[in-house]
Design an enzyme around this catalytic site. Sequence first.
Site, PDB file in Angstrom:
ATOM      1  N   ILE A   1      -3.476   4.780  -2.870  1.00 14.74           N
ATOM      2  CA  ILE A   1      -3.956   4.405  -1.383  1.00 14.74           C
ATOM      3  C   ILE A   1      -2.843   3.781  -0.954  1.00 14.74           C
ATOM      4  O   ILE A   1      -2.716   3.932   0.559  1.00 14.74           O
ATOM      5  CB  ILE A   1      -5.140   3.137  -1.781  1.00 14.74           C
ATOM      6  CG1 ILE A   1      -5.748   3.017  -0.343  1.00 14.74           C
ATOM      7  CG2 ILE A   1      -4.622   1.828  -2.281  1.00 14.74           C
ATOM      8  CD1 ILE A   1      -7.159   2.220  -0.493  1.00 14.74           C
TER       9      ILE A   1
ATOM     10  N   GLY B   1      -3.070  -4.772 -10.338  1.00 18.94           N
ATOM     11  CA  GLY B   1      -3.964  -3.497  -9.780  1.00 18.94           C
ATOM     12  C   GLY B   1      -3.413  -3.177  -8.356  1.00 18.94           C
ATOM     13  O   GLY B   1      -2.157  -3.341  -8.051  1.00 18.94           O
ATOM     14  N   VAL B   2      -4.586  -2.746  -7.479  1.00 19.45           N
ATOM     15  CA  VAL B   2      -4.387  -2.084  -6.469  1.00 19.45           C
ATOM     16  C   VAL B   2      -3.690  -3.313  -5.234  1.00 19.45           C
ATOM     17  O   VAL B   2      -2.884  -3.118  -4.533  1.00 19.45           O
ATOM     18  CB  VAL B   2      -5.363  -1.454  -5.668  1.00 19.45           C
ATOM     19  CG1 VAL B   2      -6.735  -2.610  -5.359  1.00 19.45           C
ATOM     20  CG2 VAL B   2      -5.179  -0.484  -4.329  1.00 19.45           C
ATOM     21  N   ASP B   3      -4.125  -4.501  -5.562  1.00 15.56           N
ATOM     22  CA  ASP B   3      -3.600  -5.750  -4.817  1.00 15.56           C
ATOM     23  C   ASP B   3      -2.109  -5.823  -4.865  1.00 15.56           C
ATOM     24  O   ASP B   3      -1.226  -6.006  -3.852  1.00 15.56           O
ATOM     25  CB  ASP B   3      -4.161  -7.171  -5.488  1.00 15.56           C
ATOM     26  CG  ASP B   3      -4.155  -8.344  -4.457  1.00 15.56           C
ATOM     27  OD1 ASP B   3      -3.647  -7.954  -3.393  1.00 15.56           O
ATOM     28  OD2 ASP B   3      -4.456  -9.461  -4.834  1.00 15.56           O
TER      29      ASP B   3
ATOM     30  N   SER C   1     -13.333  -4.182  -7.572  1.00 17.94           N
ATOM     31  CA  SER C   1     -13.999  -4.604  -8.670  1.00 17.94           C
ATOM     32  C   SER C   1     -14.041  -3.743  -9.975  1.00 17.94           C
ATOM     33  O   SER C   1     -14.433  -4.046 -11.098  1.00 17.94           O
ATOM     34  CB  SER C   1     -15.598  -5.195  -8.546  1.00 17.94           C
ATOM     35  OG  SER C   1     -15.513  -6.376  -7.720  1.00 17.94           O
TER      36      SER C   1
ATOM     37  N   TYR D   1     -11.505  -6.674 -12.662  1.00 17.64           N
ATOM     38  CA  TYR D   1     -12.798  -7.482 -12.557  1.00 17.64           C
ATOM     39  C   TYR D   1     -13.936  -6.720 -13.382  1.00 17.64           C
ATOM     40  O   TYR D   1     -14.805  -7.429 -13.497  1.00 17.64           O
ATOM     41  CB  TYR D   1     -13.210  -7.704 -10.954  1.00 17.64           C
ATOM     42  CG  TYR D   1     -12.569  -8.794 -10.420  1.00 17.64           C
ATOM     43  CD1 TYR D   1     -11.438  -9.410 -10.858  1.00 17.64           C
ATOM     44  CD2 TYR D   1     -12.754  -8.874  -9.073  1.00 17.64           C
ATOM     45  CE1 TYR D   1     -10.941 -10.394 -10.254  1.00 17.64           C
ATOM     46  CE2 TYR D   1     -11.966 -10.061  -8.410  1.00 17.64           C
ATOM     47  CZ  TYR D   1     -11.054 -10.635  -9.167  1.00 17.64           C
ATOM     48  OH  TYR D   1     -10.546 -11.968  -8.471  1.00 17.64           O
TER      49      TYR D   1
HETATM   50  N1  AR6 Z   1      -4.589   3.194  -5.253  1.00 17.10           N
HETATM   51  C1  AR6 Z   1      -5.851   3.432  -5.567  1.00 17.10           C
HETATM   52  N2  AR6 Z   1      -6.538   2.631  -6.792  1.00 17.10           N
HETATM   53  C2  AR6 Z   1      -5.746   2.062  -7.502  1.00 17.10           C
HETATM   54  C3  AR6 Z   1      -4.339   1.634  -7.247  1.00 17.10           C
HETATM   55  C4  AR6 Z   1      -3.807   2.193  -6.214  1.00 17.10           C
HETATM   56  N3  AR6 Z   1      -2.454   2.119  -5.804  1.00 17.10           N
HETATM   57  N4  AR6 Z   1      -3.980   0.577  -8.223  1.00 17.10           N
HETATM   58  C5  AR6 Z   1      -5.184   0.637  -9.072  1.00 17.10           C
HETATM   59  N5  AR6 Z   1      -6.287   1.147  -8.477  1.00 17.10           N
HETATM   60  P1  AR6 Z   1      -8.120  -3.640  -9.439  1.00 17.10           P
HETATM   61  P2  AR6 Z   1     -10.523  -5.385  -8.966  1.00 17.10           P
HETATM   62  C6  AR6 Z   1      -7.750   1.309  -8.919  1.00 17.10           C
HETATM   63  O1  AR6 Z   1      -8.015  -3.927 -10.827  1.00 17.10           O
HETATM   64  O2  AR6 Z   1     -11.176  -4.701 -10.137  1.00 17.10           O
HETATM   65  C7  AR6 Z   1      -6.108  -8.097  -8.803  1.00 17.10           C
HETATM   66  O3  AR6 Z   1      -5.259  -8.983  -9.584  1.00 17.10           O
HETATM   67  C8  AR6 Z   1      -8.155   0.869 -10.127  1.00 17.10           C
HETATM   68  O4  AR6 Z   1      -7.773   1.697 -11.199  1.00 17.10           O
HETATM   69  O5  AR6 Z   1      -7.033  -3.267  -8.520  1.00 17.10           O
HETATM   70  O6  AR6 Z   1     -11.333  -5.654  -7.855  1.00 17.10           O
HETATM   71  C9  AR6 Z   1      -6.491  -8.912  -7.728  1.00 17.10           C
HETATM   72  O7  AR6 Z   1      -5.595  -9.869  -7.273  1.00 17.10           O
HETATM   73  C10 AR6 Z   1      -9.417   0.479 -10.295  1.00 17.10           C
HETATM   74  O8  AR6 Z   1     -10.060   1.737 -10.157  1.00 17.10           O
HETATM   75  O9  AR6 Z   1      -9.219  -4.367  -8.793  1.00 17.10           O
HETATM   76  C11 AR6 Z   1      -7.761  -9.318  -8.383  1.00 17.10           C
HETATM   77  O10 AR6 Z   1      -7.352 -10.565  -9.082  1.00 17.10           O
HETATM   78  C12 AR6 Z   1      -9.639   0.122  -8.373  1.00 17.10           C
HETATM   79  O11 AR6 Z   1      -8.276   0.339  -7.982  1.00 17.10           O
HETATM   80  C13 AR6 Z   1      -8.160  -8.549  -9.215  1.00 17.10           C
HETATM   81  O12 AR6 Z   1      -7.077  -7.764  -9.543  1.00 17.10           O
HETATM   82  C14 AR6 Z   1      -9.703  -1.545  -8.636  1.00 17.10           C
HETATM   83  O13 AR6 Z   1      -9.124  -2.063  -9.538  1.00 17.10           O
HETATM   84  C15 AR6 Z   1      -9.172  -7.602  -8.472  1.00 17.10           C
HETATM   85  O14 AR6 Z   1      -9.880  -6.696  -9.460  1.00 17.10           O
END
Ligand code: AR6
Length: 181
Positions: A18, A40-42, A125, A129
Site C-alpha cells: 500500500i 506492520g503496515v503502520d 486488524s 491484531y
Molecule cells: N501494504 C499492505 N498490507 C500490509 C503491509 C503493506 N505495506 N504491511 C502489512 N500489511 P497490521 P493490525 C498487511 O499488523 O492487525 C501495528 O504495530 C498485513 O499482512 O499492519 O491492524 C500498529 O501500530 C495484514 O494483512 O495491522 C498496531 O499496533 C494487514 O496489513 C497494530 O500493528 C494489517 O496488519 C495493528 O495491527
Amino acid sequence: MTRTSPAAYGIELLRGDITTDAEADAIVNAANGSLLGGGGVDGAIHRAAGPELLAECRTLGGCATGDAKITGAGRLPVRHVIHAVGPVWRGGGAGEADLLASCYRRSIELAAEAGCSVVAFPAISCGIYGYPVELAAPIAIGTVAEAMGEHREVERARFWLFGDDTYAAFGQALGSFRRGA
Ligand code: AR6
C-alpha cells in the site's frame, strides 16, 4: 443513474504494498490508539512518509478503537493518511465486529469530508491484531460499500492485500456481497 448495489462496483482488490502502489487520494493506516507508529503496515507507512507524519500525529492526542483521524501524508504520494484503529481480536465476544465496522465507516466519512475520491485500505486488524481474515473481510467489504453509498464523493476503495489467504478471503467476501448473499 440509479444503482442498486452500487458501491460494491467501486471496490477493487489488489495485491501488493500500500505504501508504494496505492494510487489513491488517501491511504488508510492500520494504526494503534497512540497514533505514534508501530509495526506492520503502520511501520511501513511511517517509514515511507517520513518524520513529518509522526510530528503531525503527535498533535492528535491518540484515537479510540473504532475511530479514525486524518493527517497529511508527508512524503507519500497521496494527499492524506487516515489513521484507523481496529480492535485486537479477543475471541469475538468483545464487540470486535462493531469496532471493526466502525473504523472502516469513520475512514470513509473522513475521506469524504476531505474530498478524496479514491481511498486505499489495508486489511485492518488482520495482522498483529489477530482478527481472523475470513471474519474480517465481509465486515470490511460490507461496511465500506454501505458507507460509499452514503458518501458518494468516495468513488473507489482499493484494498491492498498481503498474502494469498487474505486475498482469497476478500475475494470471497466481495463475490458474496455482489451476489447479495
Ligand atoms: N501494504 C499492505 N498490507 C500490509 C503491509 C503493506 N505495506 N504491511 C502489512 N500489511 P497490521 P493490525 C498487511 O499488523 O492487525 C501495528 O504495530 C498485513 O499482512 O499492519 O491492524 C500498529 O501500530 C495484514 O494483512 O495491522 C498496531 O499496533 C494487514 O496489513 C497494530 O500493528 C494489517 O496488519 C495493528 O495491527
